[in-house]
Scaffold this motif. Structure first.
Motif, PDB file in Angstrom:
ATOM      1  N   ALA A  70       0.824  -1.213   0.000  1.00 43.70           N
ATOM      2  CA  ALA A  70       0.000   0.000   0.000  1.00 43.70           C
ATOM      3  C   ALA A  70       0.856   1.261   0.000  1.00 43.70           C
ATOM      4  O   ALA A  70       1.959   1.292   0.560  1.00 43.70           O
ATOM      5  CB  ALA A  70      -0.921   0.006   1.213  1.00 43.70           C
ATOM      6  N   LYS A  71       0.304   2.299  -0.607  1.00 39.58           N
ATOM      7  CA  LYS A  71       0.970   3.596  -0.575  1.00 39.58           C
ATOM      8  C   LYS A  71       0.707   4.268   0.765  1.00 39.58           C
ATOM      9  O   LYS A  71      -0.210   3.901   1.509  1.00 39.58           O
ATOM     10  CB  LYS A  71       0.445   4.474  -1.713  1.00 39.58           C
ATOM     11  N   LYS A  72       1.512   5.274   1.059  1.00 36.52           N
ATOM     12  CA  LYS A  72       1.432   5.974   2.340  1.00 36.52           C
ATOM     13  C   LYS A  72       0.032   6.528   2.582  1.00 36.52           C
ATOM     14  O   LYS A  72      -0.465   6.503   3.707  1.00 36.52           O
ATOM     15  CB  LYS A  72       2.453   7.109   2.370  1.00 36.52           C
ATOM     16  N   GLU A  73      -0.621   7.012   1.518  1.00 34.48           N
ATOM     17  CA  GLU A  73      -1.945   7.616   1.666  1.00 34.48           C
ATOM     18  C   GLU A  73      -2.957   6.619   2.232  1.00 34.48           C
ATOM     19  O   GLU A  73      -3.787   6.954   3.080  1.00 34.48           O
ATOM     20  CB  GLU A  73      -2.451   8.163   0.321  1.00 34.48           C
ATOM     21  N   LEU A  74      -2.907   5.353   1.747  1.00 34.00           N
ATOM     22  CA  LEU A  74      -3.850   4.340   2.228  1.00 34.00           C
ATOM     23  C   LEU A  74      -3.568   3.987   3.681  1.00 34.00           C
ATOM     24  O   LEU A  74      -4.498   3.819   4.483  1.00 34.00           O
ATOM     25  CB  LEU A  74      -3.768   3.083   1.352  1.00 34.00           C
ATOM     26  N   ILE A  75      -2.272   3.891   4.026  1.00 34.35           N
ATOM     27  CA  ILE A  75      -1.915   3.618   5.426  1.00 34.35           C
ATOM     28  C   ILE A  75      -2.454   4.725   6.332  1.00 34.35           C
ATOM     29  O   ILE A  75      -3.028   4.456   7.398  1.00 34.35           O
ATOM     30  CB  ILE A  75      -0.381   3.506   5.589  1.00 34.35           C
TER      31      ILE A  75
END
Length: 207
Positions: A70-75
């Motif tokens: 996952a990308k940082k935004e989803l985390i």
């Protein structure tokens, strides 16, 4: 506030629907690092192509490894969701442990009898008990269907002969009756049991 069970409360606030358990989050932010049986080697072998390519998370419960993609935004989205869920739990716990619920818990049954056994309480303790009982009547009993009060004593006392429909008038009447009780009532060794048996004698009572 409605008195709902924990599972209904979770569904009401969407915590299950939002998939916020560890397994559900892991399935959305990566994929499980799997082993497969290799016939020529005669044993299960884990794929190695992901080694060093993805950050990995090992679950303590079963030792399974997840490759995180996952990308940082989803985390950060899940961080916000989890913070919101924690705040809802805190609000729920504060509500469950406040006012009359702190003493009596949450009354969920719809037809109840409250048995009053003051024993040999001192006058100040007697008044504290009546304060607490008044609180539970006004805050919780007002939200159910039917209720009654029975005082354990040598001469058993009942507010009503049978459970009575809840209304503002009947709750106020019960509070008034409570505060008119005589502090010094003769109590026998069997009065508590007799009061409980009398309460259970009403077939409509669920608690």
């Amino acid at each position: 506030q409605s008195l709902v069970s924990s599972s209904k409360w979770l569904q009401r606030y969407g915590l299950k629907r939002n998939k916020l358990s560890l397994s559900q989050i892991l399935s959305q932010v990566g994929f499980q690092h799997r082993k497969d049986y290799v016939t020529t080697l005669g044993k299960p072998v884990a794929s190695r192509y992901a080694d060093g390519l993805f950050p990995q998370y090992k679950r303590a419960q079963d030792g399974s490894v997840y490759n995180l993609t996952a990308k940082k935004e989803l985390i950060l989205h899940f961080v916000d969701c989890l913070i919101g869920a924690i705040e809802l739990y805190q609000q729920r716990m504060e509500w469950l442990t406040s006012e009359s619920r702190q003493i009596f818990g949450v009354i969920q049954e719809q037809c109840i009898v409250i048995v009053l056994d003051f024993g040999t309480a001192a006058p100040t303790e007697f008044d504290l008990c009546r304060d607490a009982l008044s609180m539970v009547l006004v805050e919780q009993v007002i939200q159910i269907s039917r209720f009654n009060l029975i005082r354990a004593a040598q001469d058993l006392m009942k507010w009503q002969q049978k459970c009575t429909p809840v209304s503002e008038d009947t709750v106020n009447s019960a509070v008034t009756w409570l505060w008119k009780l005589d502090h010094v009532a003769a109590v026998s060794h069997t009065s508590s049991a007799e009061a409980l048996l009398e309460a259970m004698g009403d077939e409509a009572v669920s608690s």
